[in-house]
Design a protein around this motif. Structure first.
Motif, short mmCIF file in Angstrom:
data_model
loop_
_atom_site.label_atom_id
_atom_site.label_comp_id
_atom_site.label_asym_id
_atom_site.label_seq_id
_atom_site.Cartn_x
_atom_site.Cartn_y
_atom_site.Cartn_z
N ASN A 76 0.82 -1.22 0.00
CA ASN A 76 0.00 0.00 0.00
C ASN A 76 0.85 1.27 0.00
O ASN A 76 0.35 2.35 -0.33
CB ASN A 76 -0.91 0.01 1.23
N HIS A 77 2.11 1.14 0.40
CA HIS A 77 2.95 2.35 0.58
C HIS A 77 4.40 1.90 0.62
O HIS A 77 4.73 0.91 1.28
CB HIS A 77 2.52 3.02 1.89
N ALA A 78 5.26 2.63 -0.07
CA ALA A 78 6.64 2.16 -0.27
C ALA A 78 7.61 2.59 0.81
O ALA A 78 8.77 2.19 0.78
CB ALA A 78 7.15 2.66 -1.62
N GLU A 79 7.18 3.39 1.78
CA GLU A 79 8.14 3.85 2.78
C GLU A 79 8.70 2.63 3.52
O GLU A 79 8.03 1.60 3.67
CB GLU A 79 7.47 4.83 3.76
N GLU A 80 9.92 2.79 4.00
CA GLU A 80 10.69 1.65 4.50
C GLU A 80 10.08 0.95 5.72
O GLU A 80 10.42 -0.18 6.01
CB GLU A 80 12.11 2.11 4.83
N ASP A 81 9.18 1.64 6.43
CA ASP A 81 8.57 0.99 7.58
C ASP A 81 7.47 0.01 7.16
O ASP A 81 6.95 -0.73 8.01
CB ASP A 81 8.03 2.01 8.60
N HIS A 82 7.11 0.00 5.88
CA HIS A 82 6.08 -0.94 5.41
C HIS A 82 6.58 -1.85 4.29
O HIS A 82 6.16 -3.00 4.20
CB HIS A 82 4.85 -0.18 4.92
N ALA A 83 7.42 -1.31 3.43
CA ALA A 83 7.93 -2.12 2.32
C ALA A 83 9.36 -2.57 2.59
O ALA A 83 9.99 -3.21 1.74
CB ALA A 83 7.88 -1.31 1.02
N LEU A 96 -1.21 11.07 0.75
CA LEU A 96 -1.66 10.73 2.11
C LEU A 96 -0.87 9.53 2.59
O LEU A 96 -1.42 8.45 2.71
CB LEU A 96 -3.16 10.45 2.14
N HIS A 97 0.37 9.64 2.83
CA HIS A 97 1.06 10.91 2.79
C HIS A 97 2.22 10.95 1.80
O HIS A 97 2.99 11.91 1.77
CB HIS A 97 1.59 11.25 4.20
N TRP A 98 2.35 9.91 0.98
CA TRP A 98 3.34 9.92 -0.09
C TRP A 98 2.62 9.81 -1.43
O TRP A 98 1.46 9.35 -1.46
CB TRP A 98 4.31 8.73 0.06
N ASN A 138 -3.27 1.44 5.65
CA ASN A 138 -1.85 1.81 5.75
C ASN A 138 -1.66 2.92 6.79
O ASN A 138 -2.16 2.80 7.89
CB ASN A 138 -1.27 2.18 4.39
N ASP A 139 -0.91 3.99 6.46
CA ASP A 139 -0.61 5.01 7.47
C ASP A 139 -1.87 5.70 7.99
O ASP A 139 -1.96 6.07 9.17
CB ASP A 139 0.32 6.09 6.89
N ALA A 140 -2.83 5.93 7.09
CA ALA A 140 -4.03 6.68 7.48
C ALA A 140 -4.75 5.97 8.62
O ALA A 140 -4.86 4.74 8.64
CB ALA A 140 -4.96 6.81 6.28
N ARG A 174 -1.72 13.14 17.80
CA ARG A 174 -0.30 13.50 17.61
C ARG A 174 0.15 13.12 16.20
O ARG A 174 0.85 13.87 15.52
CB ARG A 174 0.52 12.76 18.67
N TYR A 175 -0.27 11.94 15.76
CA TYR A 175 0.09 11.44 14.43
C TYR A 175 -0.49 12.35 13.34
O TYR A 175 0.19 12.76 12.41
CB TYR A 175 -0.45 10.01 14.30
N TYR A 176 -1.78 12.68 13.51
CA TYR A 176 -2.42 13.54 12.50
C TYR A 176 -1.73 14.91 12.49
O TYR A 176 -1.38 15.43 11.43
CB TYR A 176 -3.92 13.70 12.79
N SER A 222 -1.66 0.28 9.34
CA SER A 222 -0.32 -0.33 9.32
C SER A 222 0.54 0.13 10.48
O SER A 222 1.73 -0.21 10.55
CB SER A 222 0.37 -0.04 7.99
N HIS A 223 0.01 0.96 11.38
CA HIS A 223 0.68 1.30 12.64
C HIS A 223 -0.36 1.27 13.76
O HIS A 223 -1.44 1.85 13.62
CB HIS A 223 1.27 2.72 12.62
N GLY A 224 0.00 0.66 14.87
CA GLY A 224 -0.87 0.72 16.04
C GLY A 224 -2.00 -0.28 15.98
O GLY A 224 -1.85 -1.40 15.52
FE1 FEO Z 1 4.64 6.62 5.61
FE2 FEO Z 1 4.36 4.50 8.13
O1 FEO Z 1 5.14 5.21 6.63
#
Ligand code: FEO
Length: 493
Positions: free
Chosen positions: A78-85, A146-148, A165-167, A193-195, A226-228
């Motif tokens: 869903n998202h390429a940032e390193e914390d998911h991909a 949202l956000h990449w 994912n992040d949302a 805080r995240y928002y 994908s977080h929390g």
């Molecule tokens: Fe945009 Fe959780 O990475």
């Protein structure tokens, strides 16, 4: 270890209790985080997202214990940032030809991170679907910025699960996976805080995208972030919260933050806050020293506020660097529908306040008049700060304020009196005091002893209270003579 989510969906992610920094060191994750990956076993086996690259080996090892890796039919990213991909390199080494479903933009960012253009990418766009058997489909929804640029969500029909994912996520680590199992206050604090720190700049897109998704009229039984936590109980609550936060959010709250070389700007902050509170006791006022406080918490408070006051001493004719850094961050977060003003103490030039004021204007705030004080504020300068606070409170009020009421203090007499009257009363009372009468600051409990005087303010030992100059400030809290009362028999012990 996997966790059952719903029907044939299991969580196969990674908890990270100890992480304290995200996005370099820009986001402090005091509550840790998790990287949620989901395994769906229907007619087809599907993996949705992986985990942070630092857990790659652990992740693939755990996944292999859960399922024969060769039997994974599809990978969805869903998202390429390193914390998911991040674990893709480790995973794809084991299943190199497996199709990877992602957006066009994600092919670029995944390849940019992992350098494997030969992977079997299957680009998708909003509305595309993938049949996974048993009458179920995955439907893809692009969520660019949202956000990449590469971000998307995946919706699973029949089970009605939105993999967002992040949302709607949070940097929040807990052994429990579902929203109804964790501390609700902690959870919502971390959501906000995240928002505030990540999504605020994209608020117009958040509103548009949520309305687009709601327009599909799809039932949502769970929002699997994908977080929390996974939103299982009343999952639409977080979607509605996002709509609220994205809509020029503000509370009846004012945030002051500053940095101070010699404590003078701090004294101004305290006095301004007192003035605000006197006129509008209902408004929440929060004060932070940027050099000492968690930056992300300050930004969250700014997000919640209707107005912001930014203070700095002038150093080399500019503002102090930590204030400049905060203003840069605030500019990037593109807060809207908020008022702001600058303040600060200076010695021979007052460049900081003017620069802050300009930066706040450039950042999109509705600007109010600024306030400068030369050197250390004396009683009259602090009175000016309090009056400044009163004016701002009236100007920024979200509701009609009651007619100015007497500013009362039970500190000076038992009966309420206005400050001006209190000063006169204090002056007249002082003239009747014994020369050796000690005086108590009713704000901070500091005691003036005539035998000792206050040499730091050139009040010599042996000076009776009546002869202490009106510019005297309590060394404990920085407030003037009007908050002192004679020590009683036990009050100053
Ligand atoms: Fe945009 Fe959780 O990475």
């Amino acid at each position: 270890m996997s966790i059952h989510v719903k029907n044939n969906i299991h969580w196969v992610g990674q908890r990270d209790w100890e992480v304290r920094d995200f996005h370099g060191t820009e986001y402090k994750t005091h509550k840790g985080t998790s990287y949620n990956s989901y395994l769906i076993r229907e007619g087809k086996n599907v993996l949705i997202d992986t985990v942070d690259h630092k857990f790659s080996r652990e992740f693939v090892q755990n996944l292999a214990a859960e399922i024969d890796l060769a039997s994974i039919d599809y990978v969805v990213i869903n998202h390429a940032e390193e914390d998911h991909a991040g674990a893709l390199t480790e995973l794809m080494a084991r299943i190199p030809g497996t199709p990877i479903y992602c957006t066009h933009n994600a092919i670029d960012s995944i390849t940019g991170h992992h350098h494997h253009p030969e992977w079997n990418f299957q680009p998708v766009k909003t509305g595309d679907s993938l049949d996974i058997g048993n009458g179920k489909q995955l439907v893809f929804i692009e969520t660019p910025m949202l956000h990449w640029p590469d971000s998307m969500m995946t919706y699973m029909t029949e089970d009605a699960v939105l993999f967002s994912n992040d949302a709607f996520g949070q940097h929040y680590c807990d052994e429990h996976l579902f929203n109804d199992e964790v501390d609700q206050t902690e959870l919502m604090e971390q959501c906000q805080r995240y928002y505030a720190n990540i999504l605020t700049p994209f608020s117009p897109l958040v509103t548009a995208k949520i309305k687009e998704v709601l327009g599909f009229n799809l039932p949502v039984s769970m929002v699997a972030t994908s977080h929390g936590i996974v939103w299982r109980e009343d999952p639409t609550q977080i979607i509605l919260k996002y709509l609220e936060w994205a809509d020029h959010y503000q509370e009846d709250r004012i945030t002051l933050f500053y940095d101070s070389m010699s404590n003078n700007t701090r004294m101004m902050a305290d006095a301004i806050a007192q003035g605000i509170h006197e006129v509008d006791p209902g408004v929440a006022v929060k004060i932070f020293n940027v050099a000492r406080h968690d930056k992300n918490e300050i930004l969250t408070q700014v997000f919640r506020s209707k107005g912001v006051l930014v203070g700095s001493s002038t150093m080399n004719n500019v503002m102090m660097p930590k204030v400049a850094g905060m203003l840069e961050e605030i500019t990037g977060l593109r807060f809207r529908n908020k008022r702001a003003a600058a303040f600060g103490s200076y010695g021979w030039t007052g460049g900081a306040v003017d620069r802050i004021q300009t930066r706040l204007m450039d950042a999109g705030f509705d600007i109010s008049i600024s306030l400068k004080t030369k050197w250390r504020p004396d009683g009259s300068a602090l009175a000016e700060c309090r009056e400044h606070g009163r004016q701002l409170a009236r100007q920024w009020a979200l509701h009609p304020l009651e007619a100015p009421r007497p500013i009362t203090t039970t500190a000076v007499t038992a009966a309420p009196v206005v400050v001006a009257q209190a000063s006169q009363a204090a002056a007249s009372a002082a003239s009747t005091l014994d020369d050796d009468q000690s005086m108590l600051c009713v704000v901070c409990q500091w005691v003036y002893d005539p035998a000792l005087g206050e040499p730091d303010q050139l009040v010599a030992p042996g000076t009776p209270w009546a002869q202490v100059p009106d510019s005297f400030l309590c060394p404990g809290c920085g407030i003037g003579k009007e908050v002192f009362e004679p020590c009683g028999a036990e009050a100053c012990v």
